[in-house]
Each structure stands twice: as C-alpha cells, then as structure tokens.
Design an enzyme around this catalytic site. Structure first.
Site, PDB file in Angstrom:
ATOM      1  N   SER A 132      65.774  59.895 -54.849  1.00 12.67           N
ATOM      2  CA  SER A 132      64.834  60.483 -53.889  1.00 12.67           C
ATOM      3  C   SER A 132      64.462  61.890 -54.316  1.00 12.67           C
ATOM      4  O   SER A 132      65.243  62.578 -54.993  1.00 12.67           O
ATOM      5  CB  SER A 132      65.458  60.531 -52.492  1.00 12.67           C
ATOM      6  OG  SER A 132      64.671  61.294 -51.590  1.00 12.67           O
ATOM      7  N   TYR A 181      72.437  62.562 -46.777  1.00  8.59           N
ATOM      8  CA  TYR A 181      71.582  61.680 -47.569  1.00  8.59           C
ATOM      9  C   TYR A 181      71.176  62.352 -48.885  1.00  8.59           C
ATOM     10  O   TYR A 181      71.303  61.766 -49.968  1.00  8.59           O
ATOM     11  CB  TYR A 181      70.338  61.320 -46.758  1.00  8.59           C
ATOM     12  CG  TYR A 181      69.301  60.527 -47.527  1.00  8.59           C
ATOM     13  CD1 TYR A 181      69.431  59.155 -47.707  1.00  8.59           C
ATOM     14  CD2 TYR A 181      68.166  61.144 -48.062  1.00  8.59           C
ATOM     15  CE1 TYR A 181      68.485  58.422 -48.402  1.00  8.59           C
ATOM     16  CE2 TYR A 181      67.210  60.423 -48.757  1.00  8.59           C
ATOM     17  CZ  TYR A 181      67.374  59.068 -48.921  1.00  8.59           C
ATOM     18  OH  TYR A 181      66.436  58.344 -49.615  1.00  8.59           O
TER      19      TYR A 181
END
Length: 299
Positions: free
Chosen positions: A191, A204
C-alpha cells in the site's frame, strides 16, 4: 462503438468517474455486491491478450476488490485461478467464479480464514491439487481498520491486523515455495500507506511497510531459483475494505480526490500491474514495489 478497455487511449483523469460515495457501513468483511457506488473490477472493461496462457494462479482475497479484479484479468489472460475468501464472502466469490469459468478457465473456490497457520497450509495444498500445480501466488487478503487514536487500537484489533497482513503472508509464501517451479511469481499487495502512513491507520500502515521489506528480502533469496517476488503498492482504491471501518465514515464522500489525478482508483486499474508482474515479460523485474497510486510520492 467498441467497449472501452484497459488498452483504450484516453484521459486518465476522466477514464473512471470521480466518485462521491455516500456515508455507508457494512459488517466485516464486506461485499462488493453491496458497495455503493459499484466498483469496476473489469467485468466488462478488461480485455485479455493471452499473456498468462496456461498459468496456474492462487489469489487470496480473490472474491472482491483488487483480488477480484486480478482473478478476472488472470482468467482473461489464459490462467486457471484459485481464489481464497472468508465464508461470509461466498456471494462475491460465486460471481468471480462465474466470470472466470465464462472464459473457459478453471476456478477453484477456497474459503478459509488465513489468520490460521493450518488453514494457510491447507489452502496452498488445495490450490495445487485443484489447479494441477501452482506458478503464481498473489498474497492480497488484508485487514484495515481506521482508528483516530493509538489508545483506541485494542490488542484484538492489532493482533488480527498483523495476523491477516503479515503472518498469513509468511505462512502462504512458506507453504507455496516448494511447489513453485522456475518462472513462477509471488506478488504481494502492499500500500501507499507503507511510505506515507495516515495517522488513523497506524497498525495497517506498519504491516504494509513490513510487507515491502519482506518481499524485497524474499526476492533476493528466491531469485537464484528462478522464482520472482514483487510487490504492488496501491493508493486509494474503491473496494469494500474502505466501508468496513477502513476509512472514517464522514471521509468517504471525498475518498481519493486528494490524489494528483483527482480521483480514487478502481480495482481494474490495478489488474494490469499484477498481470505484468506474473508474466514472462517482467523476467528481469525482481524485488520491485510497483506503485499504482494516482500520482502520490513514493521512494
């Protein structure tokens, strides 16, 4: 007029609409079928060109979002595909399976919770058996929960995020390596958060940075065996992950508009990156993090 596909020449700022999603919520793990507006996974907009003819691919989180788009693209490029998902996502998985089978390819449906080591081992074995081998592993299933303060991140949330994003990745790769012949690819879904962490996605973002590091190290280890490991780092992509606590609800209407391109991405826009990294044309691409993020800075 021909249907616009990923090979159509046009303006990327308007290729997909600038969405303004309404505030919405879904229970975990979320379904594409209930997402508003619907995401484009390439059902009508991805055209295959035979780049993965005869390949055997396993995609975790392959029922929806980016994983669903990758599964569709792989099938249209000539691969047989196994998809993993949680049992609660069966509706989405059935949709993807029908699209894969419509292309004349095999789809192996493998429900299971990847936060369990025994399950990860079993899923790899079932994928190998169902596909008659394995030469592409896409580790895509992820957990993302937005919390404005570190004090609100419970031990349970932290543990589940790490188990889903890190432990499962390690377990899947470890179980798969013995089955992968030279020419195989492992592709990890990281990401933009790994480089530019949002203050509300601490756990995350941390796991995605670890994924980048792991992928680059594993790439060096496996390169002499002819197995390539690479990473894709998406920016803001419109998937069910965003509405099941992945983003603050009040922020959803402006999701992705801060990117230089001016809009959020659609899952189908990620699929070509995964196709490229799985195909033989990327034979000298090893340990790369391919950013697909609408223009955001990256190392």
């Amino acid at each position: 007029m021909a249907t616009k596909d990923q090979l159509t020449f046009d303006d990327p700022t308007t290729r997909h609409p600038r969405i303004t999603p309404p505030e919405q919520d879904q229970p975990m793990p979320g379904l594409d079928s209930e997402l508003e507006p619907k995401a484009d996974r390439g059902e009508k907009s991805y055209r295959g060109t035979g780049r993965l003819e005869g390949r055997k691919a396993f995609v975790t989180g392959g029922d929806s979002g980016i994983g669903g788009a990758v599964a569709i693209a792989y099938a249209r490029e000539g691969a047989d595909v196994a998809i993993n998902y949680l049992p609660e996502e069966q509706e989405d998985a059935d949709t993807i399976a029908k699209l894969i089978e419509k292309e004349g390819r095999t789809c192996v449906q493998l429900p299971g919770d990847v936060t369990n080591r025994e399950t990860c081992d079993r899923l790899i074995e079932q994928a190998v058996e169902g596909l008659g081998g394995l030469d592409v592993l896409v580790v895509n299933a992820g957990k993302q929960v937005s919390k404005p303060s570190i004090e609100e991140i419970t031990d349970e949330q932290f543990d589940l995020t790490v188990k889903t994003n890190i432990y499962a990745m390690f377990w899947m790769c470890r179980a798969a390596v013995k089955h992968l012949p030279a020419g195989s690819s492992i592709i990890l879904s990281s990401s933009v958060q790994s480089y530019s962490p949002s203050d509300h996605l601490l756990d995350y973002a941390m796991t995605k940075a670890a994924m980048n590091n792991f992928g680059k190290g594993l790439a060096k280890q496996l390169a002499p065996k002819g197995i390539r490991v690479n990473i894709v780092a998406p920016g803001p992509i419109w998937t069910p992950l965003q509405v099941v606590e992945g983003q603050p609800k009040e922020a959803l209407p402006e999701f992705g508009v801060g990117q230089p391109i001016g809009r959020a991405g659609q899952p189908v826009e990620l699929a070509p990156a995964y196709v490229f990294l799985a195909s033989a044309e990327s034979s000298y691409v090893i340990g790369e993090t391919l950013n697909v993020n609408g223009g955001a800075d990256s190392p």
